[in-house]
Design an enzyme around this catalytic site. Structure first.
Site, short mmCIF file in Angstrom:
data_model
loop_
_atom_site.label_atom_id
_atom_site.label_comp_id
_atom_site.label_asym_id
_atom_site.label_seq_id
_atom_site.Cartn_x
_atom_site.Cartn_y
_atom_site.Cartn_z
N CYS A 110 53.40 47.65 18.87
CA CYS A 110 52.30 46.42 18.98
C CYS A 110 52.51 45.39 17.66
O CYS A 110 51.92 44.94 16.47
CB CYS A 110 51.23 47.11 17.74
SG CYS A 110 50.77 47.99 19.17
N HIS A 254 46.30 43.29 13.04
CA HIS A 254 46.92 43.70 14.78
C HIS A 254 45.65 44.50 15.12
O HIS A 254 44.90 45.43 13.99
CB HIS A 254 48.33 44.91 14.94
CG HIS A 254 47.75 45.27 15.70
ND1 HIS A 254 47.43 45.28 16.82
CD2 HIS A 254 47.92 47.56 16.38
CE1 HIS A 254 47.43 46.14 18.24
NE2 HIS A 254 48.01 47.29 17.82
N ASN A 284 42.41 46.81 22.38
CA ASN A 284 43.76 46.50 21.48
C ASN A 284 44.39 46.38 22.92
O ASN A 284 45.39 46.95 23.96
CB ASN A 284 44.80 47.61 20.86
CG ASN A 284 45.60 48.65 20.23
OD1 ASN A 284 46.68 47.38 20.45
ND2 ASN A 284 45.89 49.71 19.59
N1 COA Z 1 34.51 59.68 23.39
C1 COA Z 1 33.82 61.16 23.48
N2 COA Z 1 34.73 61.31 22.92
C2 COA Z 1 35.63 61.71 22.82
C3 COA Z 1 36.50 60.49 23.11
C4 COA Z 1 35.54 59.38 23.77
N3 COA Z 1 36.17 58.82 24.42
N4 COA Z 1 37.87 60.71 22.83
C5 COA Z 1 37.65 62.13 21.91
N5 COA Z 1 36.52 62.91 21.95
C6 COA Z 1 36.02 63.52 21.01
C7 COA Z 1 37.15 64.45 21.58
O1 COA Z 1 37.64 64.83 22.65
C8 COA Z 1 36.97 65.50 20.10
O2 COA Z 1 36.11 66.48 20.63
P1 COA Z 1 36.16 67.91 19.72
O3 COA Z 1 35.40 67.97 18.08
O4 COA Z 1 34.71 68.46 20.45
O5 COA Z 1 37.49 68.81 20.26
C9 COA Z 1 36.34 64.50 19.12
O6 COA Z 1 35.85 63.24 19.96
C10 COA Z 1 37.21 63.93 17.79
O7 COA Z 1 38.86 63.38 18.76
P2 COA Z 1 39.48 63.13 17.69
O8 COA Z 1 41.01 62.46 19.15
O9 COA Z 1 40.13 63.86 16.73
O10 COA Z 1 38.38 61.72 17.29
P3 COA Z 1 39.11 60.14 16.53
O11 COA Z 1 38.13 60.77 15.57
O12 COA Z 1 40.34 60.58 15.70
O13 COA Z 1 38.82 59.22 17.49
C11 COA Z 1 40.36 57.73 17.72
C12 COA Z 1 40.26 59.01 18.03
C13 COA Z 1 41.76 57.42 19.41
C14 COA Z 1 39.38 56.45 17.90
C15 COA Z 1 41.52 57.07 16.53
O14 COA Z 1 42.03 58.51 16.11
C16 COA Z 1 41.53 56.40 15.94
O15 COA Z 1 41.27 54.94 16.49
N6 COA Z 1 43.11 55.89 15.94
C17 COA Z 1 44.23 55.00 15.80
C18 COA Z 1 44.72 55.01 17.05
C19 COA Z 1 45.36 53.60 17.62
O16 COA Z 1 44.76 52.58 16.32
N7 COA Z 1 46.37 53.17 18.15
C20 COA Z 1 47.21 52.38 18.54
C21 COA Z 1 47.91 51.92 17.15
S1 COA Z 1 48.66 50.34 17.69
#
Ligand code: COA
Length: 327
Positions: A110, A254, A284
């Site tokens: 990215c 980004h 993204n």
């Molecule tokens: N819909 C509903 N629930 C979801 C879900 C979705 N699409 N994705 C995850 N969950 C749930 C999980 O199962 C978890 O449930 P639990 O607490 O019962 O186990 C809960 O939501 C939290 O999951 P988690 O993965 O910890 O979520 P988060 O708050 O970290 O959000 C992202 C996930 C991916 C949105 C976030 O971590 C993020 O944006 N990270 C950066 C990623 C990024 O930018 N990547 C590219 C970089 S170039």
């Protein structure tokens, strides 16, 4: 010396996948996705290969610059989602444009657009015969999306952006960095074929086993990295340009997650209005996200000629980088 962006182009796929479409194939909701990421919908290439998206964006950028394609003396493409491991996207674009100049791809995920632009600037600085360079970012993340992982599947989209640049005098500063030890938090394993003479081993990713050929991420770790990398890269690039943060008209980050952008803006004390954000409908698109955001902002009349802009990328590798220049 600095570089001037004299033409911009983009390709946004026609096929739009909404958050509700995801809710139809996995346990999620529009509310969850939008509130966690700022994304409502994303484009999926659906039949248009990565290199062809690059061609569309490149042709538009050349037309927008008003230059004859034969005047392009360098093509650098950034992609992690190429159609072939060889030839490169840059060579395929060169072939379509009928050009015989140096053409190669770089992989910095990215951060790729900033890396490619930095590389092109160095060519322009050291080769007086080079007049125009074409920098393309073309990405088809939908091809490597793990639809069994709801936390990563919902963030990606496809698209391509391109710019034509030339040498100029003016404000310029760039900073690139990496943190290879963090690579295990965001990666994609290639499917190795059975090979009769050598053993192969992929090490370092044991904590995150997963299928091959899809993007695997630890969202929380990537989030933590991103909110630190963005301010660090921006501050260093702004200092390299001899400016202060207040001297920047617009930041083009980004487009990974609106919350990452908001947190970085708050950390640096920069009003959010100074950040170009188009994640709601583009999602993204890895290295394509910065040139796509630039194109959208210019077309909306937000970014204008002579504005000082700061581009900032971060992503797999882990990599990060920022660049300050005049639009
Ligand atoms: N819909 C509903 N629930 C979801 C879900 C979705 N699409 N994705 C995850 N969950 C749930 C999980 O199962 C978890 O449930 P639990 O607490 O019962 O186990 C809960 O939501 C939290 O999951 P988690 O993965 O910890 O979520 P988060 O708050 O970290 O959000 C992202 C996930 C991916 C949105 C976030 O971590 C993020 O944006 N990270 C950066 C990623 C990024 O930018 N990547 C590219 C970089 S170039």
């Amino acid at each position: 010396m600095s570089i001037k962006i004299c033409g911009i182009g983009s390709f946004n796929p026609e096929r739009i996948i909404t958050n509700d479409d995801f809710a139809g194939i996995m346990e999620t909701s529009d509310e969850w996705i939008y509130s966690r990421t700022g994304i409502s919908s994303r484009g999926y290439a659906s039949g248009v290969p990565t290199w062809k998206m690059g061609v569309f964006a490149a042709k538009e950028a050349i037309k927008n610059a008003g230059v004859d394609p034969s005047e392009i003396g360098l093509i650098i493409a950034s992609t992690i989602t190429s159609d072939f491991f060889t030839p490169s996207v840059a060579c395929l674009v060169a072939g379509e444009l009928g050009l015989f100049c140096p053409a190669f791809d770089i992989g910095a995920a990215c951060s790729g657009f900033v890396y490619a632009l930095d590389c092109a600037e160095r060519y322009l600085r050291t080769d007086n015969k080079l007049k125009y360079a074409l920098v393309i970012s073309a990405e088809m993340l939908s091809r490597y999306t793990n639809f069994n992982d709801r936390s990563s599947a919902i963030i990606f989209g496809d698209g391509a952006g391109a710019v034509v640049i030339e040498r100029t005098e003016g404000v310029y500063g760039s900073y690139l960095g990496s943190d290879g030890a963090g690579g295990k938090h965001l990666f994609g394993k290639l499917p190795f074929p059975a090979y009769p003479f050598y053993e192969y081993e992929v090490t370092g990713m044991e904590d995150y086993p997963g299928p091959e050929n899809v993007i695997i991420q630890n969202g929380k770790e990537v989030y933590k990295f991103a909110v630190k990398a963005m301010p660090a890269a921006i501050e260093k690039a702004v200092a390299a340009a001899g400016l202060k943060i207040g001297g920047i008209d617009f930041f083009i980050p980004h487009q990974a997650n609106i919350r990452i952008i908001e947190t970085a803006a708050k950390t640096m004390g920069i009003p959010l209005e100074k950040f170009i954000v188009n994640i709601k409908t583009r999602a993204n698109t890895s290295s394509a996200s910065i040139p796509l955001a630039l194109c959208d902002a210019v077309r909306e009349g937000k970014i204008k000629r002579n504005d000082i802009i700061c581009l900032c990328g971060f992503g797999a590798g882990l990599t990060y980088g920022a660049m300050v220049l005049e639009y």
